[in-house]
Design a protein around this motif. Structure first.
Motif, PDB file in Angstrom:
ATOM      1  N   LYS A 217       1.828  -8.113 -15.137  1.00 39.38           N
ATOM      2  CA  LYS A 217       2.830  -7.399 -15.121  1.00 39.38           C
ATOM      3  C   LYS A 217       4.213  -8.082 -16.132  1.00 39.38           C
ATOM      4  CE  LYS A 217       6.389  -4.865 -12.383  1.00 39.38           C
ATOM      5  NZ  LYS A 217       6.613  -4.784 -10.980  1.00 39.38           N
ATOM      6  N   THR A 271      -0.730  -5.273  -3.419  1.00 43.23           N
ATOM      7  CA  THR A 271       0.028  -5.360  -3.457  1.00 43.23           C
ATOM      8  C   THR A 271       0.892  -5.112  -5.320  1.00 43.23           C
ATOM      9  OG1 THR A 271       2.327  -7.299  -2.863  1.00 43.23           O
ATOM     10  CG2 THR A 271       1.973  -5.510  -1.833  1.00 43.23           C
ATOM     11  N   GLY A 301      -0.648  -1.226  -2.510  1.00 39.72           N
ATOM     12  CA  GLY A 301       0.717  -0.855  -1.846  1.00 39.72           C
ATOM     13  C   GLY A 301       1.457  -0.961  -3.048  1.00 39.72           C
ATOM     14  N   ALA A 302       1.884   0.328  -3.802  1.00 41.26           N
ATOM     15  CA  ALA A 302       2.734   0.350  -5.497  1.00 41.26           C
ATOM     16  C   ALA A 302       4.036   1.202  -4.657  1.00 41.26           C
ATOM     17  CB  ALA A 302       1.868   1.018  -5.793  1.00 41.26           C
ATOM     18  N   ARG A 303       4.695   1.237  -5.625  1.00 41.18           N
ATOM     19  CA  ARG A 303       6.437   2.196  -6.019  1.00 41.18           C
ATOM     20  C   ARG A 303       5.879   3.761  -5.709  1.00 41.18           C
ATOM     21  NH1 ARG A 303      10.522  -1.371  -9.576  1.00 41.18           N
ATOM     22  NH2 ARG A 303      10.088  -3.090  -8.721  1.00 41.18           N
ATOM     23  N   SER A 329       5.946   3.344  -1.485  1.00 39.83           N
ATOM     24  CA  SER A 329       7.452   3.064  -1.497  1.00 39.83           C
ATOM     25  C   SER A 329       7.819   3.739  -1.403  1.00 39.83           C
ATOM     26  CB  SER A 329       7.538   1.957  -1.401  1.00 39.83           C
ATOM     27  OG  SER A 329       7.221   1.292  -2.576  1.00 39.83           O
ATOM     28  N   ARG A 330       8.324   4.613  -2.917  1.00 36.50           N
ATOM     29  CA  ARG A 330       8.788   4.971  -3.292  1.00 36.50           C
ATOM     30  C   ARG A 330       9.348   6.583  -4.072  1.00 36.50           C
ATOM     31  NH1 ARG A 330      12.626   0.166  -6.630  1.00 36.50           N
ATOM     32  NH2 ARG A 330      11.763  -1.757  -5.007  1.00 36.50           N
ATOM     33  N   LYS A 336       9.281   5.723   3.306  1.00 33.40           N
ATOM     34  CA  LYS A 336       8.580   4.794   2.467  1.00 33.40           C
ATOM     35  C   LYS A 336       7.554   4.158   3.041  1.00 33.40           C
ATOM     36  CE  LYS A 336      10.942   0.468   0.891  1.00 33.40           C
ATOM     37  NZ  LYS A 336      10.989   0.426  -0.016  1.00 33.40           N
ATOM     38  N   TYR A 338       3.849   1.254   3.447  1.00 34.87           N
ATOM     39  CA  TYR A 338       3.652  -0.454   3.554  1.00 34.87           C
ATOM     40  C   TYR A 338       2.369  -0.396   3.591  1.00 34.87           C
ATOM     41  CZ  TYR A 338       8.769  -2.314   1.709  1.00 34.87           C
ATOM     42  OH  TYR A 338       9.874  -2.142   1.477  1.00 34.87           O
ATOM     43  N   GLN A 340       1.446  -2.549   5.283  1.00 31.49           N
ATOM     44  CA  GLN A 340       0.955  -2.492   7.023  1.00 31.49           C
ATOM     45  C   GLN A 340       1.359  -0.967   7.410  1.00 31.49           C
ATOM     46  OE1 GLN A 340       2.575  -4.108   4.515  1.00 31.49           O
ATOM     47  NE2 GLN A 340       4.838  -5.086   5.182  1.00 31.49           N
ATOM     48  N   LEU A 366       2.874  -9.645  -2.932  1.00 37.65           N
ATOM     49  CA  LEU A 366       3.840 -10.903  -3.386  1.00 37.65           C
ATOM     50  C   LEU A 366       3.880 -11.553  -1.782  1.00 37.65           C
ATOM     51  CD1 LEU A 366       5.848  -6.865  -3.535  1.00 37.65           C
ATOM     52  CD2 LEU A 366       5.671  -9.210  -4.527  1.00 37.65           C
ATOM     53  N   GLY A 368       6.365 -11.284   0.165  1.00 39.41           N
ATOM     54  CA  GLY A 368       6.816 -11.028   1.649  1.00 39.41           C
ATOM     55  C   GLY A 368       6.093  -9.358   2.530  1.00 39.41           C
ATOM     56  N   MET A 369       3.863  -9.959   2.077  1.00 36.91           N
ATOM     57  CA  MET A 369       3.594  -8.500   3.088  1.00 36.91           C
ATOM     58  C   MET A 369       2.619  -9.669   3.366  1.00 36.91           C
ATOM     59  SD  MET A 369       0.859  -8.795  -0.017  1.00 36.91           S
ATOM     60  CE  MET A 369      -0.349  -7.612   0.422  1.00 36.91           C
TER      61      MET A 369
HETATM   62  P1  A2P Z   1       9.401  -1.654  -2.515  1.00 35.51           P
HETATM   63  O1  A2P Z   1       9.705  -0.463  -2.780  1.00 35.51           O
HETATM   64  O2  A2P Z   1      10.243  -1.874  -1.043  1.00 35.51           O
HETATM   65  O3  A2P Z   1      10.060  -2.820  -2.839  1.00 35.51           O
HETATM   66  P2  A2P Z   1       7.008  -4.111  -6.773  1.00 35.51           P
HETATM   67  O4  A2P Z   1       6.438  -2.704  -7.836  1.00 35.51           O
HETATM   68  O5  A2P Z   1       7.659  -4.619  -7.307  1.00 35.51           O
HETATM   69  O6  A2P Z   1       5.754  -5.286  -7.275  1.00 35.51           O
HETATM   70  O7  A2P Z   1       6.091  -4.002  -5.139  1.00 35.51           O
HETATM   71  C1  A2P Z   1       4.580  -3.837  -5.092  1.00 35.51           C
HETATM   72  C2  A2P Z   1       4.518  -2.539  -3.518  1.00 35.51           C
HETATM   73  O8  A2P Z   1       4.974  -3.342  -2.844  1.00 35.51           O
HETATM   74  C3  A2P Z   1       6.108  -1.844  -3.888  1.00 35.51           C
HETATM   75  O9  A2P Z   1       5.549  -0.527  -3.090  1.00 35.51           O
HETATM   76  C4  A2P Z   1       6.787  -2.280  -2.824  1.00 35.51           C
HETATM   77  O10 A2P Z   1       7.945  -1.884  -1.945  1.00 35.51           O
HETATM   78  C5  A2P Z   1       6.166  -3.245  -1.611  1.00 35.51           C
HETATM   79  N1  A2P Z   1       6.253  -4.529  -0.893  1.00 35.51           N
HETATM   80  C6  A2P Z   1       7.488  -5.133  -1.525  1.00 35.51           C
HETATM   81  N2  A2P Z   1       7.777  -6.164  -0.394  1.00 35.51           N
HETATM   82  C7  A2P Z   1       7.146  -5.855   0.868  1.00 35.51           C
HETATM   83  C8  A2P Z   1       6.336  -5.933   1.806  1.00 35.51           C
HETATM   84  N3  A2P Z   1       7.926  -7.853   2.695  1.00 35.51           N
HETATM   85  N4  A2P Z   1       5.368  -5.703   2.429  1.00 35.51           N
HETATM   86  C9  A2P Z   1       4.771  -4.895   2.009  1.00 35.51           C
HETATM   87  N5  A2P Z   1       4.928  -3.883   1.004  1.00 35.51           N
HETATM   88  C10 A2P Z   1       5.519  -4.490   0.400  1.00 35.51           C
END
Ligand code: A2P
Length: 406
Positions: A217, A271, A301-303, A329-330, A336, A338, A340, A366, A368-369
């Motif tokens: 990326k 993610t 997971g992705a946006r 998520s977007r 939204k 994730y 989880q 990420l 945070g996940m």
């Molecule tokens: P978000 O839309 O909230 O940023 P990125 O594109 O930044 O690499 O992120 C990949 C995906 O991981 C996005 O859908 C992002 O959602 C999601 N994400 C961000 N924070 C977390 C988290 N704490 N747990 C799971 N997924 C997450």
């Protein structure tokens, strides 16, 4: 007379099996306690005061190795190692500062049981490590570089193929390589090595070719004054043209490896570019054992679909090979979601798999996940009458639970 544990001393070491020799720790240490030769980076016991300044910048976590010893290992001894020696106590070295969160405590307990870290799956192939170093890197050539996310979106993710020509570069699914960006930093020092997971299986991006693929990326950060700063290594790679030279170190990683036996169920949670190792796992299964009894279960997971690397190819894989669960998520008009949330949705299947000793769980992406996935897995376990904390400890000990977040 003191208890035997009183004779033990806590020694700070660098795990040579994981270290990518990027020099970050040596640059960071305020006491010059870290030194190196061509082979290893090591810590001088008598100089290190355990301040921990070197720990957060280390890209691999190799620096975060602490064992209890009766006699501290000398620099000369450490320079000969391929692996860390086991702790001389049945318990982990006590941290200077107690770790507040439960996850860290469990990781420490489990890693102590395995002499420092989570072992690889019992059936994983033996990895080669550190064949190429900063002093003697492999010179790879870019064989392909394609953007794999929708050009309309912000996420500029590339699939990059590096060819090693005549140089042997044995790599397993789940391992990483280091890339040495050309040039120097603002202080005139060589850039630090960046670590990337390999996205191709062991027999190459193209079967039986001496090449690997990476999922990169393009990173651009915003400084405090608002100016944009391009990430050095990711931009070097994303801008590379076919035929360009890339200096590579490694391979690295001897824990986050794929189980080889066909009965292995593999739960993969990722993610973004954290999908790289899982592309390698999936491709290995597809090429070598598409009818394996073990299941592949992916949570990704992705946006949006356009920002999910390998969305198209993943959609084409047969359900008999892999069970794919996307979390977006977007996406306008959709809640939204994730990874989880998807794990919870699939609680029945995840719970059934977690009860098998043949199930291996991998989390990559990420930082945070991790917490969210832990909570989801704990919920799934509760529904199945399992205790996640106990299960996870056992899975770590058995090399069945692996996390790589950044
Ligand atoms: P978000 O839309 O909230 O940023 P990125 O594109 O930044 O690499 O992120 C990949 C995906 O991981 C996005 O859908 C992002 O959602 C999601 N994400 C961000 N924070 C977390 C988290 N704490 N747990 C799971 N997924 C997450």
């Amino acid at each position: 007379m003191g208890s035997p544990s009183m004779e033990l001393r806590r020694q700070h070491l660098i795990d040579p099996a994981i270290c990518i020799r990027c020099n970050t720790c040596e640059e960071t240490c305020p006491r010059d306690a870290i030194t190196h030769d061509d082979r290893n980076y090591v810590v001088r016991f008598d100089v290190c005061n355990g301040c921990g300044n070197c720990v957060p910048p280390c890209p691999t976590g190799a620096i975060d190795s602490w064992i209890l010893v009766k006699r501290p290992w000398s620099v000369e001894e450490q320079l000969t190692w391929d692996d860390l020696p086991p702790s001389e106590a049945g318990e982990p070295a006590p941290a200077e500062q107690p770790q507040p969160d439960e996850v860290a405590a469990i990781i420490e307990t489990a890693t102590a049981a395995t002499g420092g870290r989570v072992p690889p799956p019992f059936s994983a192939a033996h990895p080669y490590l550190n064949i190429y170093t900063r002093e003697r890197p492999a010179v790879a050539r870019v064989a392909g570089n394609h953007r794999i996310t929708d050009p309309e979106t912000e996420s500029d993710i590339h699939h990059i193929v590096l060819d090693f020509g005549q140089q042997a570069f044995p790599v397993l699914e789940g391992q990483s390589i280091g890339v040495i960006p050309p040039g120097t930093d603002a202080k005139g020092r060589p850039h630090t090595i960046r670590l990337y997971s390999v996205a191709s299986p062991r027999d190459g991006e193209r079967p039986n070719h001496n090449n690997v693929s990476l999922t990169i990326k393009r990173v651009v950060t915003r400084d405090a004054d608002g100016s944009l700063r391009p990430g050095v290594a990711s931009n070097h790679l994303c801008d590379a043209r076919k035929g360009d030279e890339v200096l590579v170190t490694g391979p690295f990683g001897d824990s986050f490896l794929m189980p080889n036996h066909p009965d292995a169920n593999i739960i993969m949670i990722c993610t973004g570019t954290g999908s790289a190792p899982f592309r390698a796992f999936t491709e290995r299964r597809r090429r070598r054992a598409p009818d394996a009894p073990g299941k592949l279960l992916l949570f990704f997971g992705a946006r949006s679909p356009g920002e999910l690397p390998y969305f198209g190819p993943l959609m084409k894989l047969p359900p008999s090979l892999i069970d794919v669960n996307f979390a977006f998520s977007r996406v306008a008009g959709q809640p939204k979601t994730y990874v989880q949330d998807k794990i919870r949705e699939r609680a029945a299947d995840v719970g059934a798999l977690l009860q098998s000793r043949d199930t291996f769980v991998y989390i990559c992406g990420l930082k945070g996940m991790e917490q969210g996935c832990e909570e989801a897995l704990a919920d799934v376990c509760r529904q199945h009458g399992l205790n996640w904390s106990d299960l996870r400890s056992g899975m770590r000990r058995e090399g069945r639970y692996h996390v790589e977040t950044y």
